[in-house]
Design an enzyme around this catalytic site. Structure first.
Site, PDB file in Angstrom:
ATOM      1  N   GLU A  89       0.794  -1.228   0.000  1.00  0.00           N
ATOM      2  CA  GLU A  89       0.000   0.000   0.000  1.00  0.00           C
ATOM      3  C   GLU A  89       0.832   1.285   0.000  1.00  0.00           C
ATOM      4  OE1 GLU A  89      -3.318   0.345  -0.207  1.00  0.00           O
ATOM      5  OE2 GLU A  89      -3.673  -1.811  -0.311  1.00  0.00           O
ATOM      6  N   SER A 353     -42.437 -14.815  52.494  1.00  0.00           N
ATOM      7  CA  SER A 353     -41.936 -14.667  53.871  1.00  0.00           C
ATOM      8  C   SER A 353     -40.542 -14.088  53.950  1.00  0.00           C
ATOM      9  CB  SER A 353     -41.893 -16.039  54.534  1.00  0.00           C
ATOM     10  OG  SER A 353     -43.178 -16.542  54.647  1.00  0.00           O
TER      11      SER A 353
END
Ligand SMILES: [Zn+2]
Length: 703
Positions: A89, A353
């Protein structure tokens, strides 16, 4: 007029000269006129990789536009990748300052001589700068802008930084962005482990990622790799021999694409998403213990399979010392329709409970009882409200410890009546249990003792963690906390919490012999089965039930949630020293109490025994052994109020009635008779009526 130029180079030179002459000032000033493109790039967030407390991946969350992108530092990228990408590149990457002028000249010459676009002369920096720009046509204007941005970037950032950003962002086909995602998707490897053959294949893709992607067009990808390898050999980065070996002899280890991407395999099942959704703040490292979380999940699923008509379960496990959430299971059936995604950890459900310990804690704090105090479990009725026990039996006089650990209902309701609903509501609120439906104006009534109000698993676990840590609330968190963040407002004294823990440890916790404080709960109609359990180290909340509220005939906290909680604690303490509870002798005091009532003894109490009590807190006096004092006589009629004289009369005749017989009646201190049934009261006067029976008296004053 026609100009003839003899050599193509002179055309390029002339063009360049014209361009430079016209725009030289702009060119020099351009980098100063643009913003740093890295700022715009930083806003393009990558995938969020959620990790657990030990750094293990929990879930890879895609970007907002569904891309897979896993940024990695340069040292975690194979040097082969760097070598190939630079050669392919931007060969002079380390020599230019954003723009490769030689390449620009070469490109101009090539493009002008062939009258079409062959080379773009974009450097890596320019390509990266282009990624910061919104999509648009690739024209000369954009190229110029990219060049200006690249030069700006080169002034502010190092070459390594630019290369890293570039490698982490370039497209590799489909939604795959960056070298790490590409390596993992195409080869099932991290980018650090790519060899030269693999690097050459991947580094050829960004030119035309979708056209070349090897999972769909392997032939094109291999052809592109051949070109890249040729480029490498031409630039002296690779010997001919090695290029031939890669091309013809080395097998390409591509992943089997019939399976989902490697990084999706690490994705969480739906059950973890509730935990992730509960995370506040920006961090992606959360306090969940991945291994433990999934073991608990498997355990709950196995337990749920054994339960009839029960479709879901949930669990929350917290480290008491830090408040860090270790396990957060909001559901067992995330994909089930229509309510699979409901997070039960946060949903408000009937608490059964499970709130009784807080009522007892308030009663202990108020000096009403201690562990050994005898309380009554017998039928009772308040208006229409007549609670019974879960097993349908009443146990008579039992110790508070027995009543709480056996979850007897009538003692809890009696305590609530004694303390007052308002005080209990305030206690719950103080324990962080305001998440119920207390917002309404009407009082919930005495049934609040039995948890008919709604609370979330999160809130109740939070309240139990407060008991576990000696009365100081522990702020729960899913992100690692720095030390010293704990709020210091105490809910209950440490001694009260320890006494409650002792009561909740009275019954064995499963068969494993672990010393754990625990409490189960079952809501009305068996819709919810709860178990909360804690040690000084951990607090756990477990729920089983149906999210739509459908009842399950056999569901109870003791049959469903308790066994699961036992298994989870056995898992937690498998390789750990058993829980170490605080020393009672240091925190509680031994006091002589009445052996009959477990309260402060009086002169009448025949037997006494030494029991644990709260230091410095007076305990109610025994009323069981002392002869009951006689209650005062009450006048039932007339009621103390103003009476109107009948028209034309000077006196009014009223009925006389007391709640006992043998009554002497006095009006304004003057005897008017014994055992009277009615009397004529003189009008226009305020008088005092008294009734006396033996030595006790009561008085009422009709006005
Ligand atoms: Zn007594």
């Amino acid at each position: 007029m026609k100009i003839r130029l003899k050599h193509p180079l002179s055309i390029a030179s002339a063009s360049l000269a014209a361009l430079f002459a016209a725009g030289i000032a702009v060119w020099v000033a351009a980098p100063y006129a643009v913003d740093d493109p890295m700022t715009a790039l930083a806003r393009q967030t990558p995938c969020r990789v959620w990790t657990d407390r030990n750094g293990r991946v929990l879930w890879n969350e895609r970007t907002y536009d569904a891309r897979w992108c896993f940024p990695v530092p340069l040292e975690k990228i194979s040097p082969h990748v760097v070598r190939v990408i630079l050669a392919a590149e931007d060969a002079s990457f380390y020599r230019h300052a954003g723009v490769d002028y030689a390449a620009v000249c070469r490109a101009l010459w090539q493009n002008l001589s062939s009258a079409r676009r062959i080379s773009g002369a974009s450097t890596i920096s320019m390509q990266l700068a282009g990624m910061a720009l919104p999509p648009g046509p690739h024209d000369l204007k954009r190229k110029f802008l990219q060049a200006a941005l690249a030069r700006k970037m080169e002034k502010l950032h190092s070459k390594e930084e630019i290369l890293t950003q570039y490698l982490n962002r370039i497209p590799f086909g489909g939604k795959i962005c960056g070298i790490e995602a590409a390596a993992r998707y195409y080869f099932g490897l991290p980018a650090a482990r790519l060899n030269l053959a693999e690097a050459a294949l991947l580094c050829g893709l960004p030119q035309k990622p979708n056209y070349l992607r090897p999972d769909r067009h392997l032939g094109r990808a291999k052809e592109r790799r051949r070109i890249v390898l040729k480029l490498l050999t031409r630039r002296g980065k690779l010997t001919q021999e090695e290029a031939r070996r890669i091309l013809y002899r080395e097998p390409l280890r591509l992943r089997d694409f019939r399976y989902r991407p490697a990084f999706e395999d690490a994705a969480s099942p739906g059950e973890l998403r509730h935990a992730l959704a509960a995370v506040k703040g920006g961090g992606t490292r959360i306090t969940i213990d991945r291994e433990l979380h999934f073991r608990v999940l498997a355990l709950l699923r196995a337990r749920q399979q054994l339960l009839k008509e029960v479709s879901s379960g949930a669990a929350l496990l917290v480290d008491n010392r830090t408040g860090e959430v270790l396990v957060y299971i909001g559901t067992l059936d995330f994909s089930a329709k229509p309510d699979g995604e409901v997070d039960v950890v946060r949903a408000v459900r009937s608490a059964g409970s499970t709130l009784k310990p807080f009522i007892y804690a308030e009663a202990i704090s108020g000096g009403l009882l201690v562990n050994a105090t005898k309380i009554l479990d017998a039928p009772l009725r308040y208006g229409n409200y007549a609670p019974g026990n879960y097993d349908g039996r009443f146990h008579g006089r039992v110790t508070a410890g027995f009543a709480l650990s056996h979850s007897l209902n009538t003692p809890a309701v009696r305590l609530t009546a004694k303390l007052g609903e308002e005080r209990i509501c305030e206690t719950f609120r103080r324990a962080g249990l305001a998440g119920g439906r207390f917002g309404r104006k009407q009082s919930p009534g005495l049934s609040l003792a039995l948890g008919t109000e709604g609370y979330s698993l999160w809130d109740i676990t939070h309240a139990y963690a407060m008991l576990a840590s000696g009365g100081v609330p522990v702020a729960f968190s899913l992100t690692p906390k720095s030390k010293g963040e704990r709020p210091v407002r105490r809910c209950f004294p440490e001694s009260v919490c320890l006494m409650i823990s002792t009561m909740l440890r009275e019954r064995p916790f499963g068969h494993g012999g672990l010393d754990v404080a625990w409490k189960t709960g079952t809501s009305n109609n068996n819709c919810d089965g709860w178990c909360f359990a804690y040690t000084p180290d951990y607090t756990l909340g477990v729920w089983f039930g149906n999210k739509n509220g459908r009842r399950a005939a056999d569901l109870s906290g003791a049959s469903a949630a308790l066994p699961a909680a036992c298994e989870i604690f056995e898992l937690l303490y498998r390789d750990k020293t058993p829980p170490r509870w605080p020393d009672e002798t240091k925190i509680l005091e031994l006091r002589e109490l009445c052996a009959e009532s477990g309260l402060t003894p009086g002169a009448f109490c025949p037997r006494r025994s030494r029991q644990t009590a709260i230091p410095g807190l007076p305990l109610a006096a025994c009323t069981v052994c002392a002869p009951a004092p006689r209650r005062g006589l009450r006048i039932l009629s007339p009621a103390p109020k103003q009476y109107l004289l009948p028209p034309g009369k000077s006196a009014v005749r009223l009925q006389l009635r007391a709640d006992r017989r043998n009554v002497l009646w006095f009006l304004d201190g003057r005897p008017i008779g014994a055992d009277l049934t009615e009397y004529e009261f003189p009008g226009n006067a305020c008088c005092t009526l008294r009734a006396v029976e033996r030595e006790t008296d009561g008085s009422r004053a009709p006005e």
